[in-house]
Design an enzyme around this catalytic site. Structure first.
Site, PDB file in Angstrom:
ATOM      1  N   ALA A 152     -35.616 -57.971   0.092  1.00 53.84           N
ATOM      2  CA  ALA A 152     -34.946 -56.774  -0.398  1.00 53.84           C
ATOM      3  C   ALA A 152     -33.869 -56.366   0.580  1.00 53.84           C
ATOM      4  O   ALA A 152     -33.759 -56.937   1.663  1.00 53.84           O
ATOM      5  CB  ALA A 152     -35.951 -55.639  -0.556  1.00 53.84           C
ATOM      6  N   MET A 153     -33.076 -55.363   0.188  1.00 46.05           N
ATOM      7  CA  MET A 153     -31.945 -54.938   1.007  1.00 46.05           C
ATOM      8  C   MET A 153     -31.798 -53.425   0.957  1.00 46.05           C
ATOM      9  O   MET A 153     -31.827 -52.825  -0.114  1.00 46.05           O
ATOM     10  CB  MET A 153     -30.680 -55.644   0.501  1.00 46.05           C
ATOM     11  CG  MET A 153     -29.420 -55.254   1.222  1.00 46.05           C
ATOM     12  SD  MET A 153     -29.485 -55.710   2.993  1.00 46.05           S
ATOM     13  CE  MET A 153     -28.476 -54.416   3.688  1.00 46.05           C
ATOM     14  N   ASN A 187     -29.451 -51.164   1.196  1.00 46.13           N
ATOM     15  CA  ASN A 187     -28.174 -50.486   0.940  1.00 46.13           C
ATOM     16  C   ASN A 187     -28.388 -48.980   0.782  1.00 46.13           C
ATOM     17  O   ASN A 187     -29.320 -48.544   0.126  1.00 46.13           O
ATOM     18  CB  ASN A 187     -27.548 -51.015  -0.353  1.00 46.13           C
ATOM     19  CG  ASN A 187     -27.660 -52.508  -0.462  1.00 46.13           C
ATOM     20  OD1 ASN A 187     -27.087 -53.223   0.338  1.00 46.13           O
ATOM     21  ND2 ASN A 187     -28.441 -52.981  -1.426  1.00 46.13           N
ATOM     22  N   HIS A 189     -40.469 -50.580   4.191  1.00 45.41           N
ATOM     23  CA  HIS A 189     -39.509 -51.132   5.160  1.00 45.41           C
ATOM     24  C   HIS A 189     -38.075 -50.740   4.785  1.00 45.41           C
ATOM     25  O   HIS A 189     -37.333 -50.216   5.608  1.00 45.41           O
ATOM     26  CB  HIS A 189     -39.674 -52.653   5.209  1.00 45.41           C
ATOM     27  CG  HIS A 189     -38.755 -53.352   6.159  1.00 45.41           C
ATOM     28  ND1 HIS A 189     -39.133 -53.724   7.425  1.00 45.41           N
ATOM     29  CD2 HIS A 189     -37.451 -53.736   6.030  1.00 45.41           C
ATOM     30  CE1 HIS A 189     -38.108 -54.301   8.035  1.00 45.41           C
ATOM     31  NE2 HIS A 189     -37.079 -54.335   7.204  1.00 45.41           N
ATOM     32  N   GLU A 190     -37.713 -50.997   3.540  1.00 51.86           N
ATOM     33  CA  GLU A 190     -36.324 -50.705   3.136  1.00 51.86           C
ATOM     34  C   GLU A 190     -36.071 -49.199   3.179  1.00 51.86           C
ATOM     35  O   GLU A 190     -35.010 -48.755   3.584  1.00 51.86           O
ATOM     36  CB  GLU A 190     -36.017 -51.262   1.740  1.00 51.86           C
ATOM     37  CG  GLU A 190     -36.299 -52.759   1.549  1.00 51.86           C
ATOM     38  CD  GLU A 190     -35.730 -53.669   2.617  1.00 51.86           C
ATOM     39  OE1 GLU A 190     -34.718 -53.307   3.246  1.00 51.86           O
ATOM     40  OE2 GLU A 190     -36.306 -54.752   2.842  1.00 51.86           O
ATOM     41  N   GLU A 249     -34.090 -54.058  12.917  1.00 50.56           N
ATOM     42  CA  GLU A 249     -35.157 -54.826  12.265  1.00 50.56           C
ATOM     43  C   GLU A 249     -36.487 -54.746  13.014  1.00 50.56           C
ATOM     44  O   GLU A 249     -37.537 -54.537  12.413  1.00 50.56           O
ATOM     45  CB  GLU A 249     -34.733 -56.281  12.041  1.00 50.56           C
ATOM     46  CG  GLU A 249     -33.561 -56.448  11.071  1.00 50.56           C
ATOM     47  CD  GLU A 249     -33.785 -55.816   9.700  1.00 50.56           C
ATOM     48  OE1 GLU A 249     -34.926 -55.449   9.375  1.00 50.56           O
ATOM     49  OE2 GLU A 249     -32.795 -55.662   8.954  1.00 50.56           O
TER      50      GLU A 249
HETATM   51  N1  B3K Z   1     -31.699 -56.202   6.092  1.00 51.56           N
HETATM   52  C1  B3K Z   1     -32.100 -57.104   5.044  1.00 51.56           C
HETATM   53  C2  B3K Z   1     -31.969 -58.533   5.412  1.00 51.56           C
HETATM   54  C3  B3K Z   1     -30.609 -59.085   5.232  1.00 51.56           C
HETATM   55  C4  B3K Z   1     -30.625 -60.575   5.424  1.00 51.56           C
HETATM   56  C5  B3K Z   1     -29.277 -61.152   5.395  1.00 51.56           C
HETATM   57  N2  B3K Z   1     -29.323 -62.590   5.469  1.00 51.56           N
HETATM   58  C6  B3K Z   1     -33.496 -56.837   4.602  1.00 51.56           C
HETATM   59  C7  B3K Z   1     -34.363 -56.191   5.589  1.00 51.56           C
HETATM   60  O1  B3K Z   1     -34.625 -56.657   6.677  1.00 51.56           O
HETATM   61  O2  B3K Z   1     -34.801 -55.121   5.292  1.00 51.56           O
HETATM   62 ZN    ZN Z   2     -35.207 -54.868   7.592  1.00 53.72          ZN
END
Ligand code: B3K
Ligand code: ZN
Length: 848
Positions: free
Chosen positions: A255-256, A258, A290-291, A313
């Site tokens: 997931a991401m 944004n 987490h996100e 992270e």
């Molecule tokens: N920040 C994104 C991971 C992006 C990976 C790019 N290759 C998900 C996360 O760690 O929450």
């Molecule tokens: Zn992350």
């Protein structure tokens, strides 16, 4: 884009961008093969920078027009971006570019997933959308207008206005481009709301494709639980009027985060009892948390550059592990995290891909979203918290949020906050961020007649290419002492190891104690210590170390079987049998106590001992041990199985999933004795995926899976996520000699959509994870994986590069296997136009 000679980027070469960005306005005119992106960006000279080169990143873009302050300009355009002479004062840059989302199979930038537009910009995907200084230290507010299909049109921030086929969004929080997101398509929303601790109402929505509405409730609950937890534990409230999550079928990772618009791999958010296992539910809860937690640790405070990735992270993984421990069981979460850390991060540290938590150079940053950055990064924060105490940690975190809100920060900033908040000097501690490798800590002890017990620790970290001369680190070692009767005579104390060798004394004892060392796995190290494991398995008051003792017994038994042809150790069999039948212990915990170390782990241990691992032998010995355990427990198994069935309506909570996990561990032992009768009965009566899938796995193991597999396929053929399980399970459960053939047959299945990362990973990832199958003597596993990596690379470099890691342990194996792998690596490396991602991975692996 192909690079003939990929460039290496160094941490030490960081310089700020010459311009700040004051405002970004974007207009998207969406069309599958010809999307127009119009940007209007206000730049100003950056007073903190000396270099005024105006370079905007841009890849795979067709520049239609460009203007500065309304006047047409002609920038110099290359494959990587553009340069231009610009005024030495604030100015407005306008550009129109055309892009082709339908042709974007790499799933980075703007792409189409089953007709739905979506984006993935971290780390460097925004440059595939428009020209921009695509680096995390350039932050701006964004206003986005989407002209697109009917249906849902989403971007970051708050909705401003919308009409038929258009919508406008504004994100008031300055953010780097990697947090930009856009989604457009036919979606349905599962809605709810949340009132923050400061009384603001937030509209929540989980957007899914029609048909998936029934799989949203759990994710929404998890989101609300995360929002509450972050307020209660970290004092962090949400900061926009809306929070949206979208489920996407084609996604390179989980997931991401944004800003305000999290995009999820469907597998990381959609859940229902019939289609998801307990493990899926727990993973979904953790990823949603987490996100969401990234909103503060990542978005409000971001990273200055990608070398600082662990800043967001490591911290966010640490926070989500605290959350899961609070929601479920702390010891069980710790055990599962440590299994994962040893399996993935220690492996990285022991091989050619070893790198520090904060790497110092890279070619492709996507290759550094690793277990070291994430999981070891979280362990480093856990140690910091242990060293400064809970109160010190809280004061430091409050100061961090206070001081750095709105910043693109560094590890130096992070450590400074701890130094300022607690007065502690963290100079030596900082080595955890700069040194690769897993420290080994060995222990000797002595007891004097005056009642003084002493422990002497010696630390050493194996040198690696990344860290040729490691120095002593600060290692917090939590220790407790047990008396000869098994009662604790010294409660847990944290010893701080800072030198190569150091002794600690414990006076006033009446008899020689048994030490319980590295309680709770207080540091990510390998402990060389062989105490009386059976005694600790019976008596340790620290649940982690009690589990660890059982695991060490099992591991020693397996190793002795390999090196000395010994039969399964009765101390292990009896010790584990005792734990298993002790109904006072949490069933989830007992289930973990039964699990043997993985075959890959054993191969690593043998290699460490100077013995070349033989994957077939390791596989066979694991089978013998499980058979011996089943026979030892034969009388108890039916009763244990019956006692661990859940009658209540399904709930994915810790209590019920612990019962099912124990029940299914028992089922796997029973299957060895009843040829799969209990598994067949469970398969026939299962009403949830946890029970159905475990039963199916056991039927395959018992050699009677065909009918059940066909039935399962017929039942679930229209559910992609369940079919991923069906693909994966057949490979995972194949006998070693059949694994590559099974995978090969599955790649010929009509539903093997290899461009979908979930399906690709389910099938080929399962082969790479099947230790004895991947390392099959005839090399079929290696060839099969290499064939598919070569095929996937031009389509999706990120997923290809990630899966190359399957080869990272190749130097552990015998000369014949090494030579077969070496040839496959060479074949991949010499593929014309290999991506920068895969080239970097293969080069590093071959340099071993
Ligand atoms: N920040 C994104 C991971 C992006 C990976 C790019 N290759 C998900 C996360 O760690 O929450
Ligand atoms: Zn992350």
């Amino acid at each position: 884009m192909r690079d003939a000679s990929p460039q290496t980027i160094y941490l030490r070469e960081y310089t700020p961008f010459g311009y700040t960005v004051e405002e970004v306005h974007l207009t998207f005119d969406l069309a599958p093969s010809a999307t127009r992106v119009t940007s209007r960006i206000k730049f100003a000279p950056n007073p903190k920078a000396t270099d005024r080169t105006f370079f905007l990143h841009g890849e795979n873009l067709s520049l239609v027009s460009a203007k500065i302050d309304g006047e047409a300009v002609k920038p110099v355009v290359t494959e990587a971006g553009l340069t231009l002479d610009v005024p030495d004062m604030p100015f407005t840059w306008e550009a129109e570019v055309q892009i082709d989302p339908a042709a974007n199979t790499a799933l980075e930038g703007l792409y189409l997933s089953n007709g739905m537009y979506c984006t993935q910009c971290e780390a460097e995907g925004f440059r595939k959308i428009t020209y921009y200084p695509d680096r995390p230290d350039v932050m701006s507010t964004f206003t986005v207008r989407i002209n697109g299909p009917h249906g849902t049109l989403l971007s970051n921030g708050n909705p401003v206005a919308a009409g038929d086929g258009w919508a406008e969004w504004h994100d008031p929080w300055p953010k780097p481009a990697y947090l930009f997101a856009l989604v457009a398509g036919e979606l349905v929303a599962h809605r709810d709301d949340f009132v923050t601790m400061d009384g603001r109402k937030v509209d929540l929505a989980l957007y899914v494709r029609p048909g998936d509405e029934g799989k949203c409730a759990f994710g929404m609950q998890a989101l609300k639980a995360s929002m509450t937890w972050d307020e209660q534990v970290y004092g962090r409230a949400y900061d926009l009027d809306v929070f949206n999550i979208v489920a996407v079928d084609d996604f390179n990772m989980g997931a991401m985060e944004n800003k305000g618009l999290n995009i999820f791999n469907a597998s990381a958010v959609l859940a229902s009892p019939e289609t998801s296992t307990d493990g899926n539910f727990e993973r979904i809860e953790a990823i949603i948390a987490h996100e969401y937690f990234h909103n503060w640790t990542g978005n409000r405070i971001t990273c200055r550059d990608w070398f600082q990735l662990c800043l967001k992270e490591g911290l966010t993984v640490f926070r989500d592990s605290q959350f899961t421990a609070d929601m479920r069981s702390e010891p069980v979460k710790r055990i599962s995290d440590v299994i994962d850390l040893r399996g993935r991060q220690f492996t990285e540290d022991q091989g050619p891909l070893a790198h520090p938590v904060r790497p110092e150079s890279f070619q492709e940053i996507n290759n550094f979203y690793t277990a070291t950055v994430y999981e070891k990064g979280a362990e480093v924060i856990r140690m910091l918290k242990t060293l400064v105490g809970d109160d010190g940690y809280k004061t430091a975190l409050d100061l961090y949020f206070d001081r750095h809100d709105g910043d693109a920060a560094t590890i130096e900033d992070w450590l400074q906050v701890f130094e300022d908040a607690t007065g502690r000097d963290l100079t030596q501690f900082k080595r955890w961020y700069s040194q690769a490798g897993t420290p080994r800590v060995s222990v000797t002890d002595s007891y004097k007649d005056d009642g003084t017990y002493s422990l002497t620790f010696t630390q050493s970290t194996p040198p690696s290419a990344a860290t040729p001369a490691p120095q002593a680190q600060v290692i917090p070692i939590a220790v407790g002492l047990l008396g000869p009767d098994g009662k604790e005579v010294l409660a847990t104390q944290v010893l701080e190891l800072t030198k190569d060798t150091q002794s600690f004394s414990f006076p006033g004892l009446t008899a020689r104690p048994v030490p319980s060392i590295l309680r709770g796995f207080s540091a990510p190290v390998v402990l060389d210590h062989t105490p009386d494991h059976a005694f600790l398995l019976a008596h340790d008051t620290d649940p982690f170390n009690r589990w660890e003792a059982g695991r060490n017994l099992g591991r020693a038994s397996l190793l002795n079987a390999v090196t000395k042809q010994a039969a399964p150790d009765t101390a292990w069999l009896e010790g584990v049998a005792k734990v298993l039948t002790d109904d006072s212990l949490d069933p989830a915990y007992r289930a973990y106590c039964l699990a043997l170390p993985s075959q890959a782990q054993l191969a690593a241990d043998l290699h460490e001992m100077g013995t070349t691992p033989d994957p077939d032998q390791i596989w066979a010995i694991g089978q013998d041990h499980r058979q011996a355990l089943a026979e030892t427990l034969a009388d108890a198994l039916p009763g244990l199985y019956a006692r661990h069935q859940v009658d209540a309506p399904y709930a994915p909570d810790a209590e019920q999933s612990g019962m099912r996990s124990m029940g299914n561990v028992v089922l796997s032992l029973l299957t060895r004795l009843d040829n799969g009768d209990a598994a067949q009965a469970q398969f026939d009566s299962a009403t949830n995926m946890t029970q159905q899938l475990a039963a199916l796995a056991n039927l395959i193991r018992a050699g009677r899976g065909d009918a059940a597999l066909a039935q399962f396929e017929a039942q679930w053929k229209s559910d992609r996520l369940v079919m991923d399980k069906w693909f994966g399970l057949q490979v995972m459960e194949a006998k070693p000699d059949d694994a590559a053939d099974t995978a090969k047959a599955l790649t010929g299945h009509a539903d093997f959509n290899w461009k979908n990362p979930n399906r690709f990973r389910a099938t080929l990832g399962a082969l790479a994870g099947h230790h004895a199958g991947f390392h099959a003597r005839d090399g079929s596993g290696y060839t099969m994986l290499a064939d598919w990596l070569i095929r996937l690379d031009p389509v999706n470099p990120q997923t290809t590069a990630r899966m190359c890691a399957a080869f990272q342990t190749w130097r552990r194996y015998d000369a014949i296997r090494q030579s077969m792998i070496g040839k496959e690596l060479e074949r991949i490396a010499s593929t014309p136009n290999l991506s920068r991602d895969t080239t970097e991975m293969i080069t590093r692996i071959r340099e071993a």
